[in-house]
Structure formats: C-alpha cells, structure tokens
Design a protein around this motif. Sequence first.
Motif, PDB file in Angstrom:
ATOM      1  N   LEU A 107     -96.967  31.205  10.912  1.00  0.00           N
ATOM      2  CA  LEU A 107     -95.580  30.749  10.831  1.00  0.00           C
ATOM      3  C   LEU A 107     -94.645  31.844  10.316  1.00  0.00           C
ATOM      4  CD1 LEU A 107     -96.109  27.142   9.415  1.00  0.00           C
ATOM      5  CD2 LEU A 107     -95.280  27.739  11.689  1.00  0.00           C
ATOM      6  N   SER A 108     -95.172  32.765   9.529  1.00  0.00           N
ATOM      7  CA  SER A 108     -94.330  33.825   8.973  1.00  0.00           C
ATOM      8  C   SER A 108     -94.197  35.031   9.895  1.00  0.00           C
ATOM      9  CB  SER A 108     -94.889  34.284   7.622  1.00  0.00           C
ATOM     10  OG  SER A 108     -96.168  34.859   7.769  1.00  0.00           O
ATOM     11  N   LEU A 109     -94.989  35.077  10.969  1.00  0.00           N
ATOM     12  CA  LEU A 109     -94.962  36.248  11.842  1.00  0.00           C
ATOM     13  C   LEU A 109     -93.608  36.428  12.525  1.00  0.00           C
ATOM     14  CD1 LEU A 109     -98.498  36.234  13.499  1.00  0.00           C
ATOM     15  CD2 LEU A 109     -97.568  37.894  11.897  1.00  0.00           C
ATOM     16  N   GLY A 110     -92.974  35.307  12.884  1.00  0.00           N
ATOM     17  CA  GLY A 110     -91.657  35.410  13.511  1.00  0.00           C
ATOM     18  C   GLY A 110     -90.656  36.102  12.596  1.00  0.00           C
ATOM     19  N   GLY A 111     -90.645  35.707  11.315  1.00  0.00           N
ATOM     20  CA  GLY A 111     -89.752  36.351  10.358  1.00  0.00           C
ATOM     21  C   GLY A 111     -90.105  37.807  10.120  1.00  0.00           C
ATOM     22  N   ILE A 112     -91.411  38.123  10.119  1.00  0.00           N
ATOM     23  CA  ILE A 112     -91.837  39.510   9.933  1.00  0.00           C
ATOM     24  C   ILE A 112     -91.362  40.373  11.103  1.00  0.00           C
ATOM     25  CG2 ILE A 112     -93.856  41.011   9.850  1.00  0.00           C
ATOM     26  CD1 ILE A 112     -95.291  38.843   8.273  1.00  0.00           C
ATOM     27  N   ASN A 158     -94.102  31.585  16.549  1.00  0.00           N
ATOM     28  CA  ASN A 158     -93.664  30.328  15.953  1.00  0.00           C
ATOM     29  C   ASN A 158     -94.358  29.135  16.600  1.00  0.00           C
ATOM     30  OD1 ASN A 158     -91.906  31.287  13.984  1.00  0.00           O
ATOM     31  ND2 ASN A 158     -90.192  31.432  15.408  1.00  0.00           N
ATOM     32  N   LEU A 159     -94.481  29.138  17.923  1.00  0.00           N
ATOM     33  CA  LEU A 159     -95.188  28.057  18.605  1.00  0.00           C
ATOM     34  C   LEU A 159     -96.667  28.036  18.209  1.00  0.00           C
ATOM     35  CD1 LEU A 159     -93.668  28.222  22.205  1.00  0.00           C
ATOM     36  CD2 LEU A 159     -93.295  26.454  20.484  1.00  0.00           C
TER      37      LEU A 159
END
Length: 285
Positions: free
Chosen positions: A210-215, A269-270
């Motif tokens: 879930l945090s990969l998008g923000g990273i 995110n998906l």
Amino acid sequence: MTQQLHELESVRPRRRRARVTSLSIGLTLVVILIAMALLAPWLAPFDPNVQTINQRLLPPSALHWFGTDGFGRDLLSRVIYGARPTLLLVSLILVLTIPVGLLIGITAGYVGGWTERVLMRITDIFLSLPNLVIALALVAMLGPGLMNGALALALTSWPPFARQARAETLALRRSDYLAAARMQGITGLRLMFGHILPLCLPTAVVRAALSLGGIILSAAGLGFLGMGVQPPTAEWGSMVAEGSKVIFDQWWVAAAPGAAILFASLAFNLTGDGLRDRLDTRHAK
C-alpha cells in the motif's frame, strides 16, 4: 430472516469476485511494469539517450508513439527505460525499511519497559518529520543519486512498519500460542524471530504494497527537483521536470512520464488493496 440470509449469501460471492479482480488487475499491471523494465532493450524502439536535434519536440506519430523531447529523444523509449531506476529505487527502499521497522517494532513490543519507550519515542520523532522535506535535505548533504535517494527515503519510511509490528507483538505477547512456545523452552530471540516475526510478516507485506504508490511519487518528486537519478539516465520525475518547461505547447513531453507514474502507482495500490483483503483478517468478511 431466510430472505436476509439469501441476500447475504448472494453478496459474499460478489465481494469475493471484486477482491480477486482488484488483486488480479494489480498483479497484472505490476507484472507488465516489471517486464517492461527487464525487457527494455528489446521493447524500446530507439536508444533512449541518442539525441536528434532536428527531430526535437515532435508530436506523437506512427514513428514516435509518445513524441520526442527537447533533445529529439524518443519518449516511448525513455518511458520504458525509466521503469528501471524507479523499480530499483523502490526495491532498495523496501529492503532497507521493512527489516528495520520489524526489528524495532518487535523488540519494543516484546521487551517492553524503558526499551519500548525509547524505541517508540525515536519512532514518533521520525513520524513527525515530513518525508519529502527530510529526504531532500539528506540528498542535498549526501549528493544526488539513486543510492542516496533510496537511503534518504528509507530513513523516513520505516516508522509505520515499526508501530504496526509493535502493536501486533503486544497483542501476541500474552497469547496462548506464545505461552505454549515458552512451555517448550523457547524464549528470547528464538521466540521473537521464530514465532512472532512470521505472524507480523503478512500485515507488513500489505503495508509495504500500500505504501509503494507513495514511495513512487516521492521518488518522482526527488527526480523532478533534480535530486534523484542524474541525466542523461531516463527517470520519470526528471522527464516531467523537463516537460514542464514546454507543457502548454508540447504537452506530450510531460504527459508521457506522468502517465507512467500514474500507471505504476495504480498498479501497486490495486495490488496492496487486494493483498489487504486477502491477508489482513480485519478486512476479511
């Protein structure tokens, strides 16, 4: 009552199908992204660094699907090659943050006392710091580059993993499962990393996804500000920065790498949303 039971039974398969669809779509997009990075030399129609000044700022066409940039370089080729530093940066950050966060969180939750208070206060300090601002300050001191960018972002990305691991360890510390392990003589590090760690890993994986998008957005922000991967290496954030100078006349120069950033963030995110429904029992219905 019977009608309500039938309605619930009909809703559950639809929810299950929706979850599978979310996870499958996300994983498919991630696989496409990874394949694009690994197969870049065979997928890219042109050399991403070759400059052809007489073809600069060409609009999308049959020859150049995404157009060309201010140096006449093919944007499609640069977008494909740009997946490499982005995925490498994300991988480095995960390798650095997940072990550190789990180690601090499990130690704080299991040992307790002053050790827990000290570790959690340090975690709170890092949580209170704005991620991108601190990353920019560290990169400014260390110098721009892929490794320095990964270290800077990793330094501010581990606290959520630590707090989550601590909360789960506190819930497990007095459980019958760990009591049975202690009765067999299992204590200390063997109990922490042989029994508690495997139970904390699923939620850590979900949080990481879930945090990969923000990273990815933070990494693109570093590149946009010139603190990430340096030219002429293709990197999505720096490509957006180049395209922002001519965005009103040649919009495709910034739109192509921007769409790639959106694609990567959507994919992770998906995937994270689907993994949360699958692995996190609090969201399972």
